[in-house]
Structures are given as structure tokens and as C-alpha cells.
Design an enzyme around this catalytic site. Structure first.
Site, PDB file in Angstrom:
ATOM      1  N   HIS A   7       1.000  -1.216   0.201  1.00  0.00           N
ATOM      2  CA  HIS A   7       0.215  -0.057  -0.007  1.00  0.00           C
ATOM      3  C   HIS A   7       0.469   1.837  -0.176  1.00  0.00           C
ATOM      4  O   HIS A   7       1.808   1.309   0.546  1.00  0.00           O
ATOM      5  CB  HIS A   7      -1.072  -0.182   0.880  1.00  0.00           C
ATOM      6  CG  HIS A   7      -2.047   0.844   1.552  1.00  0.00           C
ATOM      7  ND1 HIS A   7      -1.695   2.452   1.805  1.00  0.00           N
ATOM      8  CD2 HIS A   7      -3.105   0.917   1.263  1.00  0.00           C
ATOM      9  CE1 HIS A   7      -2.989   3.149   1.330  1.00  0.00           C
ATOM     10  NE2 HIS A   7      -3.865   2.535   1.152  1.00  0.00           N
ATOM     11  N   ASP A  20       2.879  -4.356   8.583  1.00  0.00           N
ATOM     12  CA  ASP A  20       1.280  -3.546   7.777  1.00  0.00           C
ATOM     13  C   ASP A  20       0.533  -4.258   8.418  1.00  0.00           C
ATOM     14  O   ASP A  20       0.290  -5.184   7.360  1.00  0.00           O
ATOM     15  CB  ASP A  20       1.835  -2.690   6.085  1.00  0.00           C
ATOM     16  CG  ASP A  20       0.723  -2.028   5.642  1.00  0.00           C
ATOM     17  OD1 ASP A  20      -0.457  -1.817   7.473  1.00  0.00           O
ATOM     18  OD2 ASP A  20      -0.046  -1.656   4.885  1.00  0.00           O
ATOM     19  N   GLN A  66      -4.552  -4.434   6.611  1.00  0.00           N
ATOM     20  CA  GLN A  66      -5.886  -5.504   6.780  1.00  0.00           C
ATOM     21  C   GLN A  66      -6.015  -7.420   7.428  1.00  0.00           C
ATOM     22  O   GLN A  66      -6.241  -7.985   7.229  1.00  0.00           O
ATOM     23  CB  GLN A  66      -5.593  -5.814   5.266  1.00  0.00           C
ATOM     24  CG  GLN A  66      -5.906  -4.617   4.289  1.00  0.00           C
ATOM     25  CD  GLN A  66      -7.050  -3.766   4.669  1.00  0.00           C
ATOM     26  OE1 GLN A  66      -8.185  -4.336   4.913  1.00  0.00           O
ATOM     27  NE2 GLN A  66      -6.957  -2.861   3.896  1.00  0.00           N
ATOM     28  N   LYS A 107     -10.731   0.237  10.964  1.00  0.00           N
ATOM     29  CA  LYS A 107     -10.581  -0.462   9.744  1.00  0.00           C
ATOM     30  C   LYS A 107     -11.551  -2.069  10.575  1.00  0.00           C
ATOM     31  O   LYS A 107     -11.349  -2.790   9.808  1.00  0.00           O
ATOM     32  CB  LYS A 107      -9.601  -1.146   8.867  1.00  0.00           C
ATOM     33  CG  LYS A 107      -9.041  -0.046   7.976  1.00  0.00           C
ATOM     34  CD  LYS A 107      -8.453  -0.080   7.241  1.00  0.00           C
ATOM     35  CE  LYS A 107      -7.628   0.526   6.138  1.00  0.00           C
ATOM     36  NZ  LYS A 107      -7.915   1.014   5.353  1.00  0.00           N
ATOM     37  N   CYS A 143      -4.694   2.349  -4.239  1.00  0.00           N
ATOM     38  CA  CYS A 143      -3.176   3.206  -3.327  1.00  0.00           C
ATOM     39  C   CYS A 143      -2.214   1.771  -2.928  1.00  0.00           C
ATOM     40  O   CYS A 143      -1.504   1.976  -2.320  1.00  0.00           O
ATOM     41  CB  CYS A 143      -3.946   3.701  -1.650  1.00  0.00           C
ATOM     42  SG  CYS A 143      -4.979   4.770  -1.468  1.00  0.00           S
TER      43      CYS A 143
HETATM   44  C1  LIG Z   1      -2.625  -2.353   3.405  1.00  0.00           C
HETATM   45  C2  LIG Z   1      -2.525  -1.144   4.384  1.00  0.00           C
HETATM   46  N1  LIG Z   1      -1.903  -0.618   4.604  1.00  0.00           N
HETATM   47  C3  LIG Z   1      -1.906   0.939   5.466  1.00  0.00           C
HETATM   48  C4  LIG Z   1      -3.142   1.400   4.982  1.00  0.00           C
HETATM   49  C5  LIG Z   1      -3.482   2.936   5.207  1.00  0.00           C
HETATM   50  O1  LIG Z   1      -4.669   2.669   6.764  1.00  0.00           O
HETATM   51  P1  LIG Z   1      -4.840   4.380   6.215  1.00  0.00           P
HETATM   52  O2  LIG Z   1      -5.717   4.975   5.480  1.00  0.00           O
HETATM   53  O3  LIG Z   1      -5.662   3.986   7.701  1.00  0.00           O
HETATM   54  O4  LIG Z   1      -3.858   5.024   7.315  1.00  0.00           O
HETATM   55  C6  LIG Z   1      -4.460   0.654   4.157  1.00  0.00           C
HETATM   56  C7  LIG Z   1      -5.713   1.089   3.809  1.00  0.00           C
HETATM   57  O5  LIG Z   1      -6.117   1.927   3.304  1.00  0.00           O
HETATM   58  C8  LIG Z   1      -3.976  -0.677   4.027  1.00  0.00           C
HETATM   59  O6  LIG Z   1      -4.984  -1.197   3.207  1.00  0.00           O
END
Ligand SMILES: Cc1ncc(COP(=O)(O)O)c(C=O)c1O
Ligand SMILES: Cc1ncc(COP(=O)(O)O)c(C=O)c1O
Lengths: 414, 141, 414, 141
Positions: free
Chosen positions: C122, C199, C202, C225, C363
Site C-alpha cells: 500500500h 503493515d 488489513q 478498519k 493506493c
Molecule cells: C494494507 C494497508 N496498509 C495501510 C493502509 C492505510 O490505512 P489508513 O488509511 O487507515 O492509514 C491501508 C488502508 O487503506 C491498507 O489497506
């Protein structure tokens, strides 16, 4: 004029009242209480419109995006920012100031460059600069404070040099209540080719603020100190400066194109809002601003100054008290010490009477040293306080003095 | 909660007239402790010989509870062994956190701090001197 | 097993149902809906216990501090962190990853050092490293993805060198649903003397996570999430590493002593929590975790995998569909494209039926290039979805195909 | 909102068989526009002579609305003056944002995009080509 019974707008007061422990809340400089209107708005968001913003391609997400962006516009109008896009949502004033220090400072300061702060800064406008100074070799200098707890602008003029790149000062001191002449300071900074940064954590909630009139390049504030939710704050920045700046946090939302090892960035404010923002926080903040605007910031200011003046006068009667409050620009913040009664002990004695004040260094240790105290007690008033709160405070302080004066103690403790 | 239980005569007395105040000139152990939340600051210097505390002094500034607790502590620990102090500190923490309704008699004057258990925000003040003492003993000088 | 009628725990579903527009919410990988329990907890906090934390010297502030710290303990237990102090509250996973990149990376990486990421990251685990690489001269390398959308650990072993200082990978892909073997990756990283960063944006919401078992040095996640409020997330870090690290944001709460030009810092986690935190967010997150735990993460995982499997099978019937989902470790995330119907158009057609899915690059632009698509459509299931949602989705997709197939169009549009 | 208003025959036709697709070999103006939210990507190349658009082409990838809007736009703007284009773009924005119930007839085939006004999430798709065109005209090559 603030209307009577305003406390009834704030559920927390009725909660404690109904439990027979009425809350005399005098710590609004730390965080304010929340009106029902704000609490309900957050609830409504989660119950009806919750979705992620900006990236959505369906109606619910569009609604969420629209109300999130409407909150941004509201904030911009509140401080008279030129355009919504000059407002970045952050967690709090602290993050806003760090954003400037990192994103602007890390990329614009070099060894020997100077940043000017003042002797009455909150740690949030000190520690970020310590960190950036360590990384860049920049030097920190300080505007002096005079005997009426005012910044001495002559000392600013004296320490300004061709190497000064930024002047960052607190608008309203969280310890003294001093209102600093940030418009004049900004003009002096700009004349010297430096940018001007204003820590507005204690001004946005309490006095009308016009960032265009001040002319500053950045202005930082916190939502939770102005009837809004925790976890939301803002940074106003001049748009062209924001455009030229490197980003701060990297991630979703703030990019345009991402390749494995490089990326280019979206336009401000998105460039500075990486990841999913505090959507409900922004919406709650809008409700808070609407609440404050309905009362009128001029009215709020007058109400607080009147309470502050009254408290200064009433508390002066307490034996051994020393009040740290400027004569020239007193507001609704009163810091004080009492001979032989430590601020922490004052706070405990007041707490037993349901009065919440703060005791400590108020995140302003250098200022404490300058005042030659280790800590102070601080009562800070907001729109929901009234003269009876001041009375309750004064009487409890007299009790504190008595407890610590053996001769009187026997008579006060039940 | 009654303020009477907190600001007892003994506490006020130790606060206003602290015992063993100052610094030992050549301590074998030393430590400084802070309470970030309220600014309490305590320095403890010790002279330990053959595992026995032969001298102890404290200095610093802070609220009545932190200062009185330090003053009382210096009275109690003098002449005790390092092991005994560990046990004592544990008993003290239990008492001020309200884990122990009947404080151990070894705690001596420190039982005057029993009321702290009813004032959770003050527990840190009461324990600062003891934590700093334990830190000092850990740091071989 | 997830109980029936679970949607009734979530006010947003009844709200849209009552307006005659039932919501088929299939975008939980972006953000999840919130159960009443979480919404009420936030409301309760503001109506009864709101005060600033840590610095307070009165009972209300102590209560707020206790519940805030209880939330931290809850989070630590949820991911089986060794101690509450190893959990830092942040805004979201993005900020957590930036915290590591800045506080650890800026101070521990030097020119030529290597950081290994993967081809399925991401942006939140890419862009922060781009920024830090620019500041430090470190080099980024990438673990390859194989044809079943799995990371190829041999490629990791091949690119690891003595200069590799960190390996940072996504636990569960937000596009593919792939569950990566982070325990094995961590072991490989540690063998090479590199730290391991996961990370977990998810994974925390969807599968049982045990950071001690994984062995990673850092683990990042977002509250919004996993049924929690927006504006709150977390970073787990090994305590001794956190202790050795420089801070990230500077300000109140995170310090020990502050002098005009230097400061020293509090212990973790406070060292990393500058300024007033999102207190209500942390409390809401605790309620979310309790909600999830009551259902049971194993149950949630099974439920989602079953839905994902069913959807993969049902959607395969749609003409021209291409599904990007690993055979080995499918979860409740399904990305797909349909020949001749752009994802954005799919999303609009579904939206007209009340179905919320995401269309775009999610993203993850480098992953899109790897998959040789510009964007995909993505349906992501959560605990409140059921087989009827899959049915509704499949039928709407068939309609989308028909609209874009002139021959069929006449028959479907009303 | 009815999908019929959005995915009209004209739109689908332009999407599936775009006009003026490609790149001009020596353009006088060029710009590239993105829609971060959905990944639309449009490149517009122009040949402007004496303030008149004598040639225009677009390439890129994206959803039906963005591509059809670009295709239609290239048809409309050819032969127009730079000033006329400014006016046209303004009329187009007004139409797709729903500010104007009766679109100007100068918009020609672009009126097929009128339905976008009922789909706020798609406004960005419809306007991308026009914004990119305006950007291109700003950038002296
Ligand atoms: C795999 C992953 N990492 C990081 C993020 C970033 O999360 P957030 O926007 O809550 O910081 C997301 C969600 O968009 C994600 O799916
Ligand atoms: C003057 C001043 N600046 C900055 C801050 C930091 O605010 P926050 O903790 O909301 O980031 C405060 C509040 O504590 C303050 O009073």
C-alpha cells in the site's frame, strides 16, 4: 453576553450534578467540555454517513467526502483563511507545529540558520524545533518576556539577523493568558525575510482570529480546546508556501503517482493528509465552531476577560497568593502560587470540593524557570463558567491555606 | 474521601520540617527521580556499606506528599539491608495503592501515608522517593 | 459462526433500510461500519468523563487517564503484545508506518543502507520510505510476487545483503487478500540482522494476530478498519527498540525535561505520543475490540473466507471477469476487472443498486502496474456481510456487463 | 437517478469508438491530467495557430465518462479560438455540475453528458478532459 444556564448545553455538567457532585470545571485551557450538539453530530455521522473519503466511487463516500470538505471550509472561514485548501486537518496543535517543523524546517533550514521562539512557549512549539535543529544544525533564539509577562519586541528586533528563517510564537499563553502582538511580530519577521508561525492553540477557542489580518504564514490550533472532539486539529498555511513545500507524512491520499522508489504528490491540502483522516473529528469540529459562532467570539472573549478580572481581584484576597497575569492583556487564564501550599496540594484540596484546576508546569518548563517556580496552579475559564465558579474557587483556596497553616487547620477540617 | 486522611499531622510535619534533607558528600549511590505530571523532583544520596544503608539524605522540591514521603523514608531505611529495603518498598507500594488494608508495622511512620490510597492522583507523589531509592540501589556508583 | 441479523448491531444499516435504500456495504477494506456499542462508548466518554489525560491532578482527569490506559492494555492484549507500554496510539496505520520510517529510519539509516519492501505494498508502506530514502540515501528493494499473487521468499533471500537494515511488508494485501508469511519473513530478516516491520492494516480486523509469535519489531494498524472510530490507530513496537529510538513528534506529554534549546524524553509509549491524544478514539477502539472479540476472530475469519470463496465462485460466472485472488490464501477481499467495463463504471452501476464497492488503484499503484491494469473493482467483506450480499453483487455485475454490451443493453435498462 | 441518463448511446459510442485518439506528432501544446481518485489518465496534444485550435488529439485510459468526454471535446473544440474555449469550458462545467438546467447549444454532442449532474461522483471524470485542455493552453510550449 453569554446566556444563563449555558451549562445545560453540556451533558457532563448534568451528569455530575445528578450524582450529587457538581463539577466546577476550571481546566479548559487543557481541554474543553463538549456541547450535546457536537456529541450528536459525531453520533449522526457514524449512524448515517460513515464511509471513507476522497477515494470512494459511490454515493455514501461522496456524502462523507462532502461533509468532510464542508468542515474544512468552515474552519477556513472561522479563522478567515483565504481558501479552504489552505487548511490541513491534523490531530492537534502539536502535530500542526511538527508538520511545519518537519516539512518546512527539515527542507529549508541549514547549519547556522536561526529560528526565533519566545520565553513563554508551550513544549509543542519548542521540542519540534529541538529535533529539527539537531537534524539541520539550525540555531534557536528566544524573544524575552518583560515584567508584565509580555513579549519584548525590542529583544526580537535585536536578535533578528539575516540568518533568521522563521519566527514562531504562541498567540495566547496557556500559563499567563498574555495575548501576544502576533500581527506586529509577523510584520517584523517578514521585514527580515523570515516566515511567521503562530501557535493558536489558546487563541482560536477564545478570541476572534483573522489569519489574513495577522499575516502569518502558518497558524496551528486544536479542536478539543474549542468544544470539539479529541484527535482533530488544524494547520492553516499560505497556499503558495504549502504548494512549494515537501510533504510530511507519506501514504494514501497525499500522492499523485507512486512508483516503486519515487512518488509525486497531490496538491495541498491533500499533500499533507496521508492516510484516512479523522473524519468524524472534522465533522465534530465543524459543529463546535458553529456552536461557538452562535454564541459569538466577541461575547466569549468579553465573558472570559470579565471572569478573569473578577477572579484576579477575588483571589488577591487569599493569603500568600502570587498571581502571574499581565496587567495589559489579561484573559480567562489565571496562574498562581500560594506560599507554603504546593500547587499539587492545592489541586487535591480543590478536587475534594469538585473543582478541577491544573497544577504543574503546564508544558512550559522554560517559562517556569523564568518565573522561578517549579510549578503553578492554574484556573482557566471558558464560556460555560460563571462568577459562582470563581466564588467556589476562592473559598476552596482559603481552605487550602488554612489546612497548611497549623494554627488554622483545626477549624477547617471536618 | 476526606482530606483529613491525606494531610495528616505527621505528613504536614515532615513536609514543613523534613528529616535528613541535603546531600551526602561522598555517597556510594545516587539517583534523581521526577514526576513529569506534577514537577516533583527528588535526589537521593546513599552511603551503603556491606549491604547496609549507613547514611541517606534527600533533596529536591515538590508537593507535601512527595517531600514527606521522602523524609519519612530516610528515617525508616537507615540501618536496613538492601534486601530488607526491597521488601519494605513492596509493602509501601501495596499500602498506598490500597492493595493492603493493614499495613505492615515495619513501615513505621510511613503508615501516615495510608490515606493516599483514597487519592489515586497522589499515589505517584508518595512512591517517587521509594522508586528513586530503588533506582539508586541499582546503579553501582 | 457469525450470528444472524448481525447488521442490526450497526445503526447505519437500519438508517438506510428505513429510507428504502438498503445499503450493501462491500468496502470494509477502506473503512468498516461502527456498531452501536462503539458509538455509544464515545458518546458516554464525552458526556461523563471528558478531561485531558496524564497531566491532570484531579479525579476526572484520573478517570480519563485510567480509561485511556485501559484501552492501551486492551489493544496490547488483542495482538498479544508483551506489555501495554509497547503500544503507541497514532491516527492510523499510515501515521504508524511514518513514525517508524522517521523515528527509526531517519536516525538509523545511512547512505547505501537497504530497506526491503514488496511488490504488493500500500502507498502507506511505500511513500514514507521514499521520503526517508531521499533524506538518508538509503536504497529500496522489493520482494517479488509470483503468479498466484504470493510473495516469493526466494526473491527476498536473494536481495537481502549485509546492508539490509529493515524489511517492511504488508500482512494481508488490501487488493489481493493475500496473507503473507510474515513470521517466516521476520525470521529471514532477523537472520540477516535487519528489523521486521509489518503493515497490519488489513490483518488486525480480520484474522487472529499474535505479534510475539510473528516476532516482528513493529506492527501497524488502523482502528477505523476494525469497527473503531476514525482518527485512531496504533503501532506496536518491541519495547527495548522503542526505548533506544529517537522520538518522532515533539511536544507536550512526550518529554521529561525541557530547556530552551534541548530536551530529554519520557519513556515509551509516551515518548511517541506528543500532544493531547485522541482520547475518545482510543476508548472507542477498545469498545470495537471488545465487540470483535465477543464474536471471535476465528469466527470472523472463517465467515469472511467462506464469503470470499463463495463470491469468487459466483462472480466467476460473470462474462469477461478476471479475478485477482490467490488460490492458496484467499480471504474476504475480491479484486476484479470486467472486459470492456471500466471499474469506475462498474462502481457507478452497482451504486445505483445501493452496493458500495471500491474502484481505483486502492493506493497500490505499483501493484496495479505489476498486474498490468490501471485500476480494479474491489468488493471486501466483513463480519456483517452475508451470502445475500454476494448474490446482489453478482446480479448487479451482470447488469453492468449488459449495459456495456450494446446487444444486451436494451433489455436491462428500465 | 437513472443509469439511462448517464450511460447514453452517445457516451457508449464515443467510449467504444473514440474520435481523435492518439498524439499529434509536433504539438504546440500538451498536457497530462489525472484523476487520483479513480486513476483516469488523459493526455491532450494541440496544434494552435494564430489563437485557433487547428488540431487536437487525446490519449490515455479511464472510465467511459472520462474517455467519452475527451472524445466529444476534441470534436467540439477543433476550429475554435482560445477565448471561445474558455467560455465553452465554463458552460460545460456548469452543465455537469447541475448549475445550468438548459445547456448551451454550443456544447453540441457534449450535452450527452448532462446526466452526469445527477452522479456527483462522476463529475470529475467528465471534467478531466476539459481541465487538461485548459492546462495545456496555459503551458506555452
Ligand atoms: C494494507 C494497508 N496498509 C495501510 C493502509 C492505510 O490505512 P489508513 O488509511 O487507515 O492509514 C491501508 C488502508 O487503506 C491498507 O489497506
Ligand atoms: C499554547 C499551547 N500550544 C500548544 C498546545 C498543544 O495542544 P495539543 O495538546 O492539543 O496538541 C497547547 C495545549 O496544551 C497550548 O496551550
Amino acid at each position: 453576553m453569554i446566556r444563563n444556564h449555558i451549562k445545560s448545553d453540556f451533558p457532563i455538567f448534568s451528569y455530575w450534578e445528578s450524582r450529587g457532585k457538581p463539577l466546577v470545571y476550571l481546566d479548559s485551557a487543557a481541554t474543553t467540555q463538549k456541547p450535546l450538539r457536537v456529541i450528536s453530530k459525531v453520533e449522526e455521522y457514524y449512524s448515517q454517513f460513515n464511509a471513507n473519503v476522497h477515494r470512494g466511487t459511490y454515493e455514501l463516500s461522496q456524502i462523507a467526502t462532502d461533509i468532510y470538505e464542508e468542515a474544512r471550509s468552515k474552519v477556513a472561514r472561522f479563522i478567515n483563511g483565504l481558501q479552504p485548501e489552505s487548511v490541513i486537518f491534523t490531530r492537534n496543535a502539536t502535530e500542526s507545529l511538527n508538520l511545519v517543523a518537519y516539512a518546512w524546517g527539515l527542507n529549508n533550514l541549514k547549519e547556522g540558520d536561526e529560528v526565533i521562539l519566545s520565553e513563554m512557549e508551550h513544549h509543542s512549539n519548542l521540542v519540534p524545533w529541538h529535533i529539527i535543529a539537531r537534524h539541520t544544525g539550525a540555531v534557536l533564539k528566544f524573544i524575552r518576556m518583560n515584567h508584565d509577562y509580555q513579549l519584548d519586541l525590542d529583544s526580537l528586533r535585536q536578535i533578528l539577523t539575516a540568518k533568521t528563517k522563521a519566527v514562531s510564537v504562541v498567540h495566547v499563553s496557556n500559563v499567563l493568558g498574555t495575548i501576544n502582538p502576533v500581527k506586529e511580530i509577523t510584520a517584523i519577521a517578514h521585514d527580515a525575510g523570515a516566515i511567521s508561525i503562530v501557535d493558536g492553540a489558546q487563541s482560536a477557542p477564545h478570541i476572534p482570529v483573522d489569519v489574513q489580518d495577522i499575516g502569518c504564514d502558518f497558524y496551528a490550533f486544536s479542536g478539543h480546546k474549542m468544544c470539539g472532539p479529541t484527535g482533530i486539529g488544524g494547520l492553516y498555511g499560505k497556499y503558495d508556501l504549502l504548494e512549494k513545500m515537501e510533504p510530511f507524512l507519506g501514504g494514501g491520499e497525499m500522492i499523485n503517482e507512486v512508483f516503486p522508489t519515487t512518488s509525486n504528490y497531490a496538491k495541498p491540502p491533500y499533500k499533507f493528509e496521508a492516510g484516512t483522516p479523522n473524519i468524524s473529528g472534522a465533522i465534530g469540529l465543524q459543529a463546535a465552531i458553529e456552536y461557538i459562532e452562535d454564541l459569538g467570539l466577541k461575547n466569549i472573549e468579553e465573558h472570559e476577560v470579565a471572569l478573569g478580572d473578577y477572579a484576579a481581584q477575588r483571589l488577591a484576597e487569599v493569603e500568600g497568593i502570587r498571581i502571574f497575569r499581565p496587567h495589559a492583556t489579561g484573559t480567562g487564564v489565571i496562574s498562581f502560587t500560594i506560599d507554603n501550599v504546593h500547587p499539587h496540594d492545592i489541586s487535591t484540596i480543590l478536587d475534594a470540593e469538585g473543582i478541577a484546576i491544573r497544577a504543574g508546569h503546564h508544558c512550559a518548563q522554560p517559562l517556569m524557570r523564568k518565573l522561578q517556580v517549579q510549578s503553578t496552579a492554574r484556573a482557566s475559564f471558558y464560556l460555560y463558567n460563571d462568577r459562582s465558579d470563581v466564588e467556589t474557587l476562592a473559598r476552596a483556596l482559603e481552605k487550602a491555606v488554612a489546612i497548611f497553616s497549623p494554627r488554622k487547620k483545626a477549624n477547617v477540617l471536618k | 474521601m476526606s482530606l483529613n486522611d491525606l494531610f495528616t499531622e505527621i505528613i504536614l510535619d515532615h513536609y514543613q520540617h523534613p528529616h535528613n534533607h541535603g546531600l551526602i558528600s561522598s555517597p556510594s549511590h545516587f539517583s534523581r527521580g521526577f514526576n513529569e505530571s506534577c514537577g516533583d523532583d527528588i535526589q537521593i544520596s546513599l552511603l551503603v556499606e556491606k549491604d547496609i544503608i549507613v547514611d541517606v539524605k534527600f533533596s529536591g522540591a515538590g508537593c507535601s506528599i512527595s517531600q514527606a514521603s521522602a523524609s519519612i523514608m530516610t528515617d525508616i531505611v537507615r540501618g536496613k539491608s538492601v534486601d530488607q529495603i526491597k521488601t519494605l518498598a513492596g509493602k509501601f507500594y501495596d499500602m498506598v495503592k490500597g492493595n493492603e488494608a493493614n499495613p505492615d508495622e515495619d513501615l513505621g511512620d510511613a503508615v501516615a501515608l495510608q490515606g493516599v490510597a483514597k487519592f489515586p492522583v497522589r499515589v505517584k507523589c508518595a512512591t517517587l522517593a521509594w522508586h528513586t531509592l530503588e533506582e539508586a540501589l541499582k546503579q553501582q556508583k
